[in-house]
Design a protein around this motif. Structure first.
Motif, short mmCIF file in Angstrom:
data_model
loop_
_atom_site.label_atom_id
_atom_site.label_comp_id
_atom_site.label_asym_id
_atom_site.label_seq_id
_atom_site.Cartn_x
_atom_site.Cartn_y
_atom_site.Cartn_z
N ARG A 49 0.83 -1.20 0.00
CA ARG A 49 0.00 0.00 0.00
C ARG A 49 0.86 1.26 0.00
NH1 ARG A 49 -1.86 -0.44 4.61
NH2 ARG A 49 -3.59 -1.84 4.13
N GLU A 50 1.87 1.28 0.86
CA GLU A 50 2.73 2.46 0.93
C GLU A 50 3.47 2.69 -0.38
OE1 GLU A 50 3.00 4.84 3.25
OE2 GLU A 50 1.24 3.81 4.03
N ARG A 51 3.90 1.62 -1.02
CA ARG A 51 4.61 1.75 -2.30
C ARG A 51 3.68 2.29 -3.39
NH1 ARG A 51 9.23 -2.68 -3.18
NH2 ARG A 51 10.03 -2.79 -1.05
N ILE A 52 2.43 1.83 -3.36
CA ILE A 52 1.47 2.32 -4.34
C ILE A 52 1.18 3.79 -4.12
CG2 ILE A 52 -0.94 2.15 -5.09
CD1 ILE A 52 -0.75 -0.88 -4.52
N LEU A 53 0.94 4.17 -2.86
CA LEU A 53 0.60 5.55 -2.55
C LEU A 53 1.78 6.50 -2.77
CD1 LEU A 53 -1.57 5.04 0.66
CD2 LEU A 53 -2.34 5.44 -1.67
N ARG A 54 2.99 5.99 -2.63
CA ARG A 54 4.18 6.82 -2.90
C ARG A 54 4.45 6.94 -4.39
NH1 ARG A 54 6.87 3.98 1.45
NH2 ARG A 54 7.98 2.78 -0.13
N GLY A 55 3.76 6.16 -5.20
CA GLY A 55 3.95 6.24 -6.64
C GLY A 55 5.02 5.33 -7.19
N GLU A 56 5.53 4.40 -6.37
CA GLU A 56 6.54 3.47 -6.87
C GLU A 56 5.96 2.54 -7.93
OE1 GLU A 56 8.76 1.37 -3.91
OE2 GLU A 56 8.89 3.12 -2.57
N PHE A 57 4.67 2.26 -7.79
CA PHE A 57 3.96 1.44 -8.78
C PHE A 57 2.92 2.34 -9.44
CE2 PHE A 57 4.79 -1.93 -5.41
CZ PHE A 57 5.95 -2.39 -6.03
N PRO A 58 3.19 2.85 -10.64
CA PRO A 58 2.22 3.72 -11.31
C PRO A 58 0.90 3.00 -11.58
CG PRO A 58 4.38 3.85 -12.37
CD PRO A 58 4.43 2.69 -11.42
N GLU A 59 -0.15 3.79 -11.75
CA GLU A 59 -1.46 3.21 -12.02
C GLU A 59 -1.41 2.37 -13.28
OE1 GLU A 59 -6.13 4.55 -11.75
OE2 GLU A 59 -4.60 6.06 -12.12
N GLY A 60 -2.01 1.19 -13.22
CA GLY A 60 -2.02 0.29 -14.36
C GLY A 60 -0.89 -0.72 -14.34
N THR A 61 0.09 -0.51 -13.46
CA THR A 61 1.21 -1.44 -13.35
C THR A 61 0.74 -2.78 -12.81
OG1 THR A 61 2.78 0.36 -12.93
CG2 THR A 61 3.45 -1.85 -12.27
N ALA A 62 1.25 -3.85 -13.41
CA ALA A 62 0.94 -5.19 -12.92
C ALA A 62 1.92 -5.55 -11.81
CB ALA A 62 1.02 -6.21 -14.04
N LEU A 63 1.40 -5.91 -10.66
CA LEU A 63 2.27 -6.39 -9.59
C LEU A 63 2.86 -7.75 -10.01
CD1 LEU A 63 0.18 -5.57 -6.38
CD2 LEU A 63 2.09 -4.28 -7.35
N PRO A 64 3.97 -8.15 -9.40
CA PRO A 64 4.55 -9.46 -9.74
C PRO A 64 3.52 -10.57 -9.58
CG PRO A 64 6.06 -8.20 -8.37
CD PRO A 64 4.78 -7.44 -8.39
N PRO A 65 3.60 -11.60 -10.40
CA PRO A 65 2.66 -12.72 -10.27
C PRO A 65 2.71 -13.31 -8.86
CG PRO A 65 3.91 -12.92 -12.29
CD PRO A 65 4.54 -11.79 -11.51
N GLU A 66 1.66 -13.99 -8.52
CA GLU A 66 1.53 -14.54 -7.17
C GLU A 66 2.72 -15.41 -6.78
OE1 GLU A 66 -1.39 -17.88 -5.66
OE2 GLU A 66 -2.49 -15.99 -5.84
N ARG A 67 3.16 -16.27 -7.69
CA ARG A 67 4.27 -17.17 -7.36
C ARG A 67 5.56 -16.39 -7.12
NH1 ARG A 67 3.22 -17.73 -12.76
NH2 ARG A 67 4.91 -17.19 -14.20
#
Length: 260
Positions: free
Chosen positions: A38-56
């Motif tokens: 959550r903190e990384r998303i809110l800080r903008g480290e993961f821009p909107e639309g970015t796919a997080l790493p797969p579950e595995r």
């Protein structure tokens, strides 16, 4: 120190008591992972639309179980920070909170606390003139088009439900024209709550509709001319007159807003 009988020794006139610790609340692993993402998303480290790493990969990187990773992603999905897609091109995709997130939270508060109608109307009287003032200052041509469309819908000979929806659309459009995301989300929830909890069938008649049409067009015209003072003055009068009329016929002190 104890003697042979196991009794506590007395040293310098005092008794040594065993150290006592208070219970510690250890956070769940899924909450820890969700907090970090959550903190990384809110800080903008993961821009909107970015796919997080797969579950595995998340399992391998964090050394947490698959169940923990799934629970963390589910927490973020509920909070509106990721969108879970299924299928070959699926996964967890980052999305930023929007006005609808604010509206949803405010709606839950209104329903959960059973906020009094009078409190809703007081809040509206405090907030909407500010929306009108900012709209007169920041409105765009697209904002004016949205206001005009809502006004046309309000003036149309439609059903009560159509009138109420157009009314909500207009009030939200004023907030949108303010270009203040907090006000937009807040007014979306507030307007829906007020209209959903009012005895509209016994309150809104042809005269009320005509009065609403005139008031909205006058406020829209002030916003069009960028006349902030007139926009505030007209909106203040409009919402105050509506609140007074509602409270005259509203006998309930608490409301229950139906779900969307």
């Amino acid at each position: 120190m104890t003697d042979s009988t196991g009794a506590e020794a007395i040293t310098s006139g005092s008794i040594r008591h065993p150290v006592q610790l208070t219970p510690m609340q250890v956070p769940k692993a899924s909450d820890v992972l969700a907090d970090d993402l959550r903190e990384r998303i809110l800080r903008g480290e993961f821009p909107e639309g970015t796919a997080l790493p797969p579950e595995r990969e998340l399992v391998a990187q964090t050394r947490m179980s698959r169940t923990t990773v799934r629970e963390a992603l589910r927490i973020l999905e509920v909070q509106g920070l990721v969108q879970i897609r299924t299928g070959r091109a699926g996964g967890a995709f980052v999305q930023r909170p929007g006005e609808e997130s604010i509206a949803s939270t405010v709606s839950l508060l209104i329903r959960g606390r059973q906020v009094r109608m009078a409190a809703l109307l007081e809040t509206r009287e405090a907030v909407e003139p500010a929306c009108a003032q900012l709209a007169a200052k920041y409105r765009t041509d697209a904002d004016l088009e949205a206001l005009d469309r809502a006004n046309d819908a309000i003036a149309a000979e439609g059903s009560l439900a159509d009138f109420l929806q157009a009314n909500v659309d207009w009030h939200v459009a004023v907030a949108v024209a303010s270009h203040n995301e907090l006000l937009t989300g807040f007014m979306g929830a507030l307007s829906r709550a007020i209209y959903a909890s009012t005895d509209n069938s016994g309150f809104i008649d042809a005269a009320v509709r005509q009065t609403t049409v005139r008031a909205h067009r006058n406020i829209t015209e002030a916003i069009r001319k960028r006349d902030a003072s007139a926009a505030v003055r007209r909106m203040t009068r409009h919402v105050h007159e509506y609140a007074s009329a509602v409270l005259e016929v509203e006998e309930r002190t608490e409301i229950e807003v139906p779900g969307d």
